[in-house]
Write a protein that holds these residues in place. Structure first.
Motif, mmCIF file in Angstrom:
data_model
loop_
_atom_site.group_PDB
_atom_site.id
_atom_site.type_symbol
_atom_site.label_atom_id
_atom_site.label_comp_id
_atom_site.label_asym_id
_atom_site.label_seq_id
_atom_site.Cartn_x
_atom_site.Cartn_y
_atom_site.Cartn_z
ATOM 1 N N ALA A 1 0.805 -1.278 -0.018
ATOM 2 C CA ALA A 1 -0.047 -0.069 -0.164
ATOM 3 C C ALA A 1 0.709 1.204 0.017
ATOM 4 C CB ALA A 1 -0.918 0.140 1.213
ATOM 5 N N ALA A 2 1.925 1.050 0.596
ATOM 6 C CA ALA A 2 2.969 2.528 0.762
ATOM 7 C C ALA A 2 3.717 2.679 -0.649
ATOM 8 C CB ALA A 2 3.799 2.465 1.890
ATOM 9 N N GLN A 3 3.564 1.535 -1.430
ATOM 10 C CA GLN A 3 4.510 1.605 -2.796
ATOM 11 C C GLN A 3 3.546 2.328 -3.785
ATOM 12 O OE1 GLN A 3 7.634 0.563 -2.670
ATOM 13 N NE2 GLN A 3 7.343 0.203 -0.380
ATOM 14 N N PRO A 4 4.497 3.240 -4.737
ATOM 15 C CA PRO A 4 3.687 3.743 -5.652
ATOM 16 C C PRO A 4 2.934 2.824 -6.788
ATOM 17 C CG PRO A 4 5.940 3.917 -5.989
ATOM 18 C CD PRO A 4 5.763 3.386 -4.900
ATOM 19 N N VAL A 5 3.702 1.852 -6.927
ATOM 20 C CA VAL A 5 2.997 0.323 -7.846
ATOM 21 C C VAL A 5 2.928 -0.735 -7.139
ATOM 22 C CG1 VAL A 5 3.485 -0.549 -10.062
ATOM 23 C CG2 VAL A 5 4.118 1.814 -9.837
ATOM 24 N N THR A 6 1.927 -1.484 -7.556
ATOM 25 C CA THR A 6 1.963 -2.758 -6.816
ATOM 26 C C THR A 6 2.297 -3.961 -7.700
ATOM 27 O OG1 THR A 6 -0.123 -2.183 -5.548
ATOM 28 C CG2 THR A 6 0.007 -4.487 -5.906
ATOM 29 N N ARG A 7 3.090 -4.827 -7.586
ATOM 30 C CA ARG A 7 3.693 -5.620 -8.405
ATOM 31 C C ARG A 7 3.440 -7.135 -7.767
ATOM 32 N NH1 ARG A 7 7.336 -1.508 -8.993
ATOM 33 N NH2 ARG A 7 7.765 -1.165 -11.138
ATOM 34 N N MET A 8 2.929 -8.002 -8.622
ATOM 35 C CA MET A 8 2.426 -9.384 -8.253
ATOM 36 C C MET A 8 2.193 -10.240 -9.227
ATOM 37 S SD MET A 8 -1.483 -8.350 -6.630
ATOM 38 C CE MET A 8 -1.718 -10.057 -6.351
ATOM 39 N N SER A 9 1.879 -11.415 -8.937
ATOM 40 C CA SER A 9 1.492 -12.308 -9.947
ATOM 41 C C SER A 9 0.294 -13.213 -9.456
ATOM 42 C CB SER A 9 2.661 -13.356 -10.531
ATOM 43 O OG SER A 9 3.176 -14.028 -9.511
ATOM 44 N N ILE A 10 -0.588 -14.182 -10.131
ATOM 45 C CA ILE A 10 -1.482 -14.851 -9.947
ATOM 46 C C ILE A 10 -1.320 -16.258 -10.315
ATOM 47 C CG2 ILE A 10 -3.931 -14.995 -9.906
ATOM 48 C CD1 ILE A 10 -4.340 -12.361 -10.445
ATOM 49 N N ALA A 11 -1.619 -17.189 -9.340
ATOM 50 C CA ALA A 11 -1.426 -18.643 -9.703
ATOM 51 C C ALA A 11 -2.480 -19.069 -11.015
ATOM 52 C CB ALA A 11 -1.286 -19.484 -8.569
ATOM 53 N N ALA A 12 -1.949 -19.976 -11.406
ATOM 54 C CA ALA A 12 -2.738 -20.477 -12.569
ATOM 55 C C ALA A 12 -4.190 -21.303 -12.196
ATOM 56 C CB ALA A 12 -2.213 -21.667 -13.247
ATOM 57 N N GLY A 13 -4.295 -21.578 -10.765
ATOM 58 C CA GLY A 13 -5.608 -21.873 -10.207
ATOM 59 C C GLY A 13 -6.337 -20.994 -10.245
ATOM 60 N N TRP A 14 -6.295 -19.781 -10.350
ATOM 61 C CA TRP A 14 -7.397 -18.394 -10.806
ATOM 62 C C TRP A 14 -7.515 -18.540 -12.084
ATOM 63 C CZ3 TRP A 14 -10.697 -16.567 -7.312
ATOM 64 C CH2 TRP A 14 -10.468 -16.945 -5.822
ATOM 65 N N GLY A 15 -7.303 -19.257 -13.264
ATOM 66 C CA GLY A 15 -7.357 -19.013 -14.332
ATOM 67 C C GLY A 15 -8.678 -19.253 -14.929
ATOM 68 N N GLN A 16 -8.835 -18.501 -16.389
ATOM 69 C CA GLN A 16 -10.047 -18.620 -16.808
ATOM 70 C C GLN A 16 -9.755 -18.677 -18.375
ATOM 71 O OE1 GLN A 16 -12.774 -15.221 -16.370
ATOM 72 N NE2 GLN A 16 -14.542 -16.628 -17.080
ATOM 73 N N GLY A 17 -9.726 -19.969 -18.864
ATOM 74 C CA GLY A 17 -9.110 -19.912 -20.462
ATOM 75 C C GLY A 17 -7.636 -19.318 -20.464
ATOM 76 N N ARG A 18 -7.324 -18.428 -21.269
ATOM 77 C CA ARG A 18 -5.953 -18.067 -21.354
ATOM 78 C C ARG A 18 -5.672 -16.695 -20.642
ATOM 79 N NH1 ARG A 18 -5.365 -14.344 -26.228
ATOM 80 N NH2 ARG A 18 -7.436 -13.449 -26.872
ATOM 81 N N THR A 19 -6.540 -16.283 -19.756
ATOM 82 C CA THR A 19 -6.364 -15.145 -19.009
ATOM 83 C C THR A 19 -6.863 -15.567 -17.576
ATOM 84 O OG1 THR A 19 -7.135 -12.640 -18.626
ATOM 85 C CG2 THR A 19 -8.924 -14.395 -19.323
ATOM 86 N N VAL A 20 -6.372 -14.486 -16.755
ATOM 87 C CA VAL A 20 -6.857 -14.652 -15.258
ATOM 88 C C VAL A 20 -8.244 -14.446 -15.048
ATOM 89 C CG1 VAL A 20 -6.507 -13.665 -13.025
ATOM 90 C CG2 VAL A 20 -4.677 -14.086 -14.404
ATOM 91 N N PHE A 21 -9.002 -15.019 -14.283
ATOM 92 C CA PHE A 21 -10.550 -14.762 -14.081
ATOM 93 C C PHE A 21 -10.577 -13.242 -13.662
ATOM 94 C CE2 PHE A 21 -13.571 -14.654 -10.166
ATOM 95 C CZ PHE A 21 -14.328 -14.443 -10.736
ATOM 96 N N GLY A 22 -11.560 -12.615 -14.717
ATOM 97 C CA GLY A 22 -11.985 -11.235 -14.556
ATOM 98 C C GLY A 22 -12.146 -10.655 -13.186
ATOM 99 N N GLY A 23 -13.062 -11.699 -12.343
ATOM 100 C CA GLY A 23 -13.587 -11.160 -11.036
ATOM 101 C C GLY A 23 -12.361 -10.850 -10.227
ATOM 102 N N ILE A 24 -11.478 -11.655 -10.116
ATOM 103 C CA ILE A 24 -10.207 -11.423 -9.192
ATOM 104 C C ILE A 24 -9.582 -10.364 -9.668
ATOM 105 C CG2 ILE A 24 -8.518 -13.147 -10.205
ATOM 106 C CD1 ILE A 24 -9.233 -12.743 -6.401
ATOM 107 N N THR A 25 -9.293 -10.352 -10.890
ATOM 108 C CA THR A 25 -8.478 -8.996 -11.572
ATOM 109 C C THR A 25 -9.117 -7.932 -11.153
ATOM 110 O OG1 THR A 25 -7.928 -10.415 -13.614
ATOM 111 C CG2 THR A 25 -7.735 -8.225 -13.615
ATOM 112 N N ALA A 26 -10.462 -7.554 -11.339
ATOM 113 C CA ALA A 26 -11.022 -6.448 -10.778
ATOM 114 C C ALA A 26 -11.118 -5.996 -9.523
ATOM 115 C CB ALA A 26 -12.528 -6.371 -11.261
ATOM 116 N N ALA A 27 -10.986 -7.334 -8.581
ATOM 117 C CA ALA A 27 -11.027 -7.246 -7.208
ATOM 118 C C ALA A 27 -9.624 -6.629 -6.713
ATOM 119 C CB ALA A 27 -11.386 -8.388 -6.461
#
Length: 267
Positions: free
Chosen positions: A14-40
């Motif tokens: 939260a104190a950083q100007p940019v958030t950097r992370m990755s999401i495991a394949a278990g949250w996948g939806q086809g060739r992309t990450v599940f949109g709901g978790i992305t928006a969340a």
């Protein structure tokens, strides 16, 4: 990885100007990450950069391109304006130099008003006893549904050749989170398949282009174990695009959110 762990990753930066992370394949939806978790996650990054907590009134999300799992991305937040009672903010998710998702959040604190209109809509679906869960079919059922229970009571599952185009049922996390925040609710609401997919007899690609969520306040606190009711309909569909609307109710039967989506289908 549980949704609370993903949200905690955003909180820790939260104190950083940019958030950097990755999401495991278990949250996948086809060739992309599940949109709901992305928006969340994008919303959570916005929320953590507010000068003070505020009430979320709406969240508009445009899914610009696919977000790959297992690869680092960054969330950039811009607080557009913070007034006395309202705040407008923008978040963008960038991966490999390309923007994949853009979210705009509108916050508005409660103010004295002579206008009061109570929502009169309701649903008539009993909470699940023997749940009709979406079956886990390898290479067909999205991976992210391992984290979420969908108990359908109205409409059909995708690619079953139904004539109707509505869906109704209940949803909750398989592993209850510590509490239900707006970010949790954002992820839950997007778990349902588009209403129009049940009209097809065979699989076809589909993706949400834009998604608008409006949050209804005030509403009662709910626990991580509570079910939420979901009722969605297709307003119109043609030329490879569908326009859908949904009402979301808490376990007390109170309306907590309204969802609208533009879905592209490639059949």
């Amino acid at each position: 990885m549980h949704i609370d762990q993903l949200l905690a990753t955003v909180d820790e930066q939260a104190a950083q100007p940019v958030t950097r992370m990755s999401i495991a394949a278990g949250w996948g939806q086809g060739r992309t990450v599940f949109g709901g978790i992305t928006a969340a996650l994008a919303f959570r990054a916005i929320e953590k950069r507010l000068a003070a907590p505020r009430v979320l009134r709406s969240l508009t999300t445009n899914f610009v391109g696919p977000l790959a799992s297992e690869q680092e991305f960054e969330i950039n937040v811009d607080i557009l304006r913070e007034g006395r009672s309202a705040t407008q903010a923008l978040a963008s998710i960038v991966q490999n130099g390309k923007t994949t998702t853009v979210c705009q959040a509108c916050f508005g604190d409660a103010r004295p008003s002579k206008i009061a209109v109570q929502d009169q809509r309701s649903h008539h679906m009993p909470q699940p006893a023997k749940a009709n869960f979406l079956p886990q079919i390898p290479k067909v059922t999205p991976k992210f549904l391992r984290h979420i229970d969908l108990a359908k009571q109205e409409g059909g599952w995708p690619f079953t050749g139904k004539r109707h185009h509505t869906i109704g049922g209940w949803m909750r996390f398989k592993q209850p989170p510590a509490n239900i925040s707006d970010a949790h609710l954002i992820a839950l609401i997007d778990a349902w398949p588009p209403t129009i997919l049940q009209m097809l007899k065979w699989p076809a690609p589909a993706s949400t282009m834009s998604w608008n969520l409006e949050f209804i306040h005030p509403h009662r606190p709910v626990s991580g174990e509570n079910w939420f009711a979901y009722q969605a309909l297709t307003r119109q569909a043609s030329d490879g695009y569908g326009h859908t609307e949904a009402d979301i109710y808490d376990s007390y039967g109170e309306l907590v959110a309204i969802s609208r989506q533009v879905v592209a289908i490639f059949d």
